[in-house]
Scaffold this active site. Structure first.
Site, PDB file in Angstrom:
ATOM      1  N   LYS A 214     -24.221  60.447  48.219  1.00  6.00           N
ATOM      2  CA  LYS A 214     -25.584  60.178  47.763  1.00  6.00           C
ATOM      3  C   LYS A 214     -25.936  58.760  48.189  1.00  6.00           C
ATOM      4  O   LYS A 214     -25.331  57.787  47.730  1.00  6.00           O
ATOM      5  CB  LYS A 214     -25.659  60.314  46.251  1.00  6.00           C
ATOM      6  CG  LYS A 214     -27.016  59.983  45.679  1.00  6.00           C
ATOM      7  CD  LYS A 214     -27.074  60.265  44.187  1.00  6.00           C
ATOM      8  CE  LYS A 214     -28.421  59.915  43.603  1.00  6.00           C
ATOM      9  NZ  LYS A 214     -28.493  60.204  42.174  1.00  6.00           N
ATOM     10  N   LYS A 267     -27.192  63.818  50.219  1.00 11.91           N
ATOM     11  CA  LYS A 267     -28.544  63.539  49.733  1.00 11.91           C
ATOM     12  C   LYS A 267     -28.975  62.156  50.163  1.00 11.91           C
ATOM     13  O   LYS A 267     -28.174  61.228  50.025  1.00 11.91           O
ATOM     14  CB  LYS A 267     -28.486  63.640  48.214  1.00 11.91           C
ATOM     15  CG  LYS A 267     -29.719  63.283  47.473  1.00 11.91           C
ATOM     16  CD  LYS A 267     -29.476  63.356  46.000  1.00 11.91           C
ATOM     17  CE  LYS A 267     -30.679  62.723  45.327  1.00 11.91           C
ATOM     18  NZ  LYS A 267     -30.432  62.203  44.055  1.00 11.91           N
TER      19      LYS A 267
END
Ligand code: PBG
Ligand code: ZN
Length: 342
Positions: A214, A267
């Protein structure tokens, strides 16, 4: 314009027959025959923002046209649509009535997410309900963990105390009926700690989808409006990854798999297609990608200006994410994308 336009000279050029790659592109019949990437509704997960309290609450999110904060009535309606559309599932983010320093509503057994999961599972037991595990929606300072001053007097998001709270949050989601535990905090060691606690509490069959790679991205801005989780000072760079790094993503993914992650997530999606591909090739667990709020909002904004064709770019972006190697996509477009042929 020349009057000879319609009778262009041919025959000068000899194109080798093997160069004619257009043959399989000539008609939709041929194109669909050779299409390599198919989007299936069952691989899409719809994020939803649940508001505590008033069950008929609904508030549009200005920076995410078409997305709303919803009370339970709206959440149940969306859940039903997700089920009817054959989506892979929904993922819930909570907006609690009360926030405090330690985000205690996150691990309240009667908290906003716990209640929502329970109600949704009562009504729609066949729907996969995933829950995001983090503290930033529940802390009054908007950070993903416990904030302390270190020896140098600097503000720090402390790792291990945060992990203790995330473990409590994950177990309480499990007890409420969550089908997939999704830690999004990026603290070290949380996957192993959550896996152990789930196992000890009888949830050895409940899987974890880890937000593993992330990145600290500007593309989460609209989400922080939606979830009311904008940090009141500082940023998330001490735990989320530097956009410049790729090898580090491989390390955190490997670590999370070793600690017990069943699915790993990358992400944002569109700016990490190289990472999605690399994770897909290096590891043998399912890869998820999150088409985040900013990706959604950019497409919406350009489309609202008439600059791009919204449906076309929506499908193009989702297909590209899948082509890169994601088998699961979290997207605010899930319901609309499920209705279109890929
Ligand atoms: C919570 C969380 C965030 C997102 C998913 N879980 C926000 C953040 O890290 O700031 C982002 C999702 C999106 O932008 O759509 N930690
Ligand atoms: Zn967070």
């Amino acid at each position: 314009m020349s009057k000879h336009n319609h009778e262009l000279e041919t025959g000068e050029l000899t194109i080798p027959t093997s160069s004619r790659t257009r043959r399989t592109r000539m008609t939709e019949r041929h194109r669909s025959l050779v299409r390599e990437t198919i989007l299936s509704p069952s691989n899409l997960i719809l994020p939803l923002f649940v508001v505590e309290g008033q069950s008929n609450f609904r508030k549009p999110i200005d920076s995410m046209p078409g997305v709303e904060q919803l009370g339970m009535d709206g959440i149940l309606a969306q859940s039903e649509s997700a089920l009817k559309a054959g989506l892979g599932g929904i993922i819930l983010f909570g907006i609690p009535e009360h926030k405090d320093e330690f985000g205690s509503e996150a691990y309240n057994d009667r908290g906003v997410i716990q209640n929502a999961v329970w109600e949704i599972k009562q009504r729609f037991p066949e729907l996969l309900v995933a829950t995001d595990v983090c503290l930033c929606e529940y802390t009054d300072h908007g950070h993903c963990g416990v904030v302390e001053r270190n020896r140098n007097g600097e503000i720090e998001i402390v790792n291990d105390k945060t992990v203790d709270l995330l473990v409590r949050e994950a177990v309480s989601h499990a007890e409420a009926g969550s089908d997939l535990i999704c830690p999004s905090d990026m603290m070290d060691g949380r996957i192993g700690a959550i896996r152990d606690a789930l196992d000890q509490n009888g949830f050895e069959s409940l899987p974890i989808m880890s937000y593993s790679a992330k990145y600290a991205s500007g593309l989460y801005g609209p989400f922080r409006d939606a979830a009311g989780s904008m940090p009141s000072f500082g940023d998330r760079r001490s735990h989320q990854m530097d956009v410049a790094n790729s090898d580090e993503a491989m390390r955190v993914v490997q670590r999370d798999i070793e600690e017990g992650a069943d699915i790993v997530m990358v992400k944002p999606a569109i700016s990490s297609l190289d990472i999605i591909r690399r994770v897909r090739e290096q590891f043998l667990v399912p890869v998820a990608a999150y088409q985040v709020s900013g990706e959604y909002s950019m497409i919406k904004a350009a489309a609202q200006n008439g600059w791009i064709d919204e449906e076309r770019v929506m499908m193009e972006s989702l297909t590209s994410i899948k082509r890169a190697g994601a088998s699961i996509i979290l997207t605010y477009f899930a319901l609309r994308a499920a209705k279109l042929p890929s």
